[in-house]
Motif scaffolding. Structure first.
Motif, short mmCIF file in Angstrom:
data_model
loop_
_atom_site.label_atom_id
_atom_site.label_comp_id
_atom_site.label_asym_id
_atom_site.label_seq_id
_atom_site.Cartn_x
_atom_site.Cartn_y
_atom_site.Cartn_z
N ARG A 129 -2.87 7.14 -5.26
CA ARG A 129 -3.29 6.38 -6.44
C ARG A 129 -3.91 7.31 -7.50
O ARG A 129 -3.62 7.17 -8.69
CB ARG A 129 -4.28 5.28 -6.05
CG ARG A 129 -3.60 4.11 -5.34
CD ARG A 129 -4.53 2.92 -5.17
NE ARG A 129 -5.68 3.19 -4.33
CZ ARG A 129 -5.74 2.99 -3.02
NH1 ARG A 129 -4.69 2.50 -2.39
NH2 ARG A 129 -6.83 3.24 -2.34
N ILE A 130 -4.73 8.25 -7.04
CA ILE A 130 -5.37 9.16 -7.99
C ILE A 130 -4.35 10.07 -8.65
O ILE A 130 -4.35 10.25 -9.87
CB ILE A 130 -6.48 9.99 -7.29
CG1 ILE A 130 -7.64 9.08 -6.93
CG2 ILE A 130 -6.93 11.15 -8.15
CD1 ILE A 130 -8.67 9.73 -6.03
N THR A 134 -2.08 -1.84 -10.58
CA THR A 134 -1.12 -2.45 -9.65
C THR A 134 0.15 -1.62 -9.56
O THR A 134 0.67 -1.39 -8.46
CB THR A 134 -0.78 -3.89 -10.10
OG1 THR A 134 -1.99 -4.63 -10.18
CG2 THR A 134 0.18 -4.56 -9.16
N LYS A 135 0.64 -1.13 -10.70
CA LYS A 135 1.85 -0.31 -10.70
C LYS A 135 1.60 1.02 -9.99
O LYS A 135 2.44 1.49 -9.22
CB LYS A 135 2.32 -0.04 -12.13
CG LYS A 135 2.97 -1.21 -12.80
CD LYS A 135 3.42 -0.84 -14.21
CE LYS A 135 4.00 -2.03 -14.94
NZ LYS A 135 4.38 -1.68 -16.32
N VAL A 136 0.45 1.62 -10.22
CA VAL A 136 0.12 2.89 -9.58
C VAL A 136 0.00 2.71 -8.07
O VAL A 136 0.50 3.51 -7.28
CB VAL A 136 -1.19 3.48 -10.17
CG1 VAL A 136 -1.66 4.69 -9.38
CG2 VAL A 136 -0.98 3.85 -11.64
N ALA A 193 -4.42 8.95 2.36
CA ALA A 193 -3.15 9.21 1.66
C ALA A 193 -2.94 8.20 0.53
O ALA A 193 -2.46 8.56 -0.56
CB ALA A 193 -1.98 9.18 2.64
N GLN A 194 -3.31 6.95 0.76
CA GLN A 194 -3.19 5.93 -0.29
C GLN A 194 -4.09 6.27 -1.48
O GLN A 194 -3.67 6.15 -2.64
CB GLN A 194 -3.52 4.55 0.26
CG GLN A 194 -2.46 3.99 1.18
CD GLN A 194 -2.90 2.72 1.87
OE1 GLN A 194 -4.10 2.51 2.14
NE2 GLN A 194 -1.95 1.86 2.20
N ALA A 203 2.41 4.37 -5.20
CA ALA A 203 1.86 5.15 -4.09
C ALA A 203 2.33 4.57 -2.75
O ALA A 203 2.69 5.32 -1.84
CB ALA A 203 0.33 5.16 -4.16
N ALA A 204 2.33 3.24 -2.63
CA ALA A 204 2.74 2.59 -1.38
C ALA A 204 4.21 2.84 -1.06
O ALA A 204 4.61 2.82 0.10
CB ALA A 204 2.46 1.10 -1.45
#
Length: 166
Positions: free
Chosen positions: A86-87, A99-101, A81-82, A105-106
């Motif tokens: 991110r993708i 880092t922002k992406v 899922a992470q 996602a987190a």
């Protein structure tokens, strides 16, 4: 539970059982405690204690194995899922950083839910691991006492009286 919703451990347990190698059933008695002075137990009581601890160890070890599989499955679900987050969150826009992406996602509700589930599986495994090790250590102590008693020159059990009286 449908086949689609079955956990990995459920599927594997079913397969193992079909091969005749199912896990031990829960004993119908509580986990026995060790006496303060194990040498005070007579031979039949000591052997019964060893059998009870062994049965509980067999049962607890099976539960521990299932907990390890469940934890690993939860880790895999979270990692997947992470990665998807991110993708799918990557737009390639100017100023966008990995880092922002990753942070976005987190923060998603799905990642939060999977992270919490993983923590529950982790806690479950750790507590089972601790209890299983306790039972195993108790069984090992009883086993050492059985070995000590049977190590006599006559090859049979040596009673406490024969070992400790003059």
């Amino acid at each position: 539970m449908t086949q689609k919703n079955k956990s990995l451990s459920d599927s594997i347990l079913e397969e193992i059982s079909m091969k005749g190698l199912g896990f031990a059933k829960k004993p119908n008695y509580e986990i026995p405690s060790l006496p303060r002075d194990i040498t005070e137990l007579d031979d039949p009581a000591l052997m019964d204690l060893f059998v009870q601890l062994s049965q509980w160890n067999d049962y607890a070890s099976g539960l521990y194995a299932v907990a390890c599989v469940n934890e690993r499955e939860a880790e895999s679900a979270l990692e997947t899922a992470q990665a998807i987050g991110r993708i799918s969150g990557w737009t390639g826009a100017k100023g966008e950083t990995a880092t922002k992406v990753k942070a976005a996602a987190a923060a998603s509700p799905e990642i939060q839910k999977l992270s919490k589930e993983l923590n529950v599986f982790y806690a479950h495994r750790k507590l089972l691991e601790s209890r299983t090790m306790d039972i195993e250590r108790s069984a090992a102590l009883v086993s050492r006492e059985l070995t000590r008693r049977s190590a006599g020159s006559s090859g049979g059990f040596r009673t406490r009286q024969r070992n400790f009286t003059t």
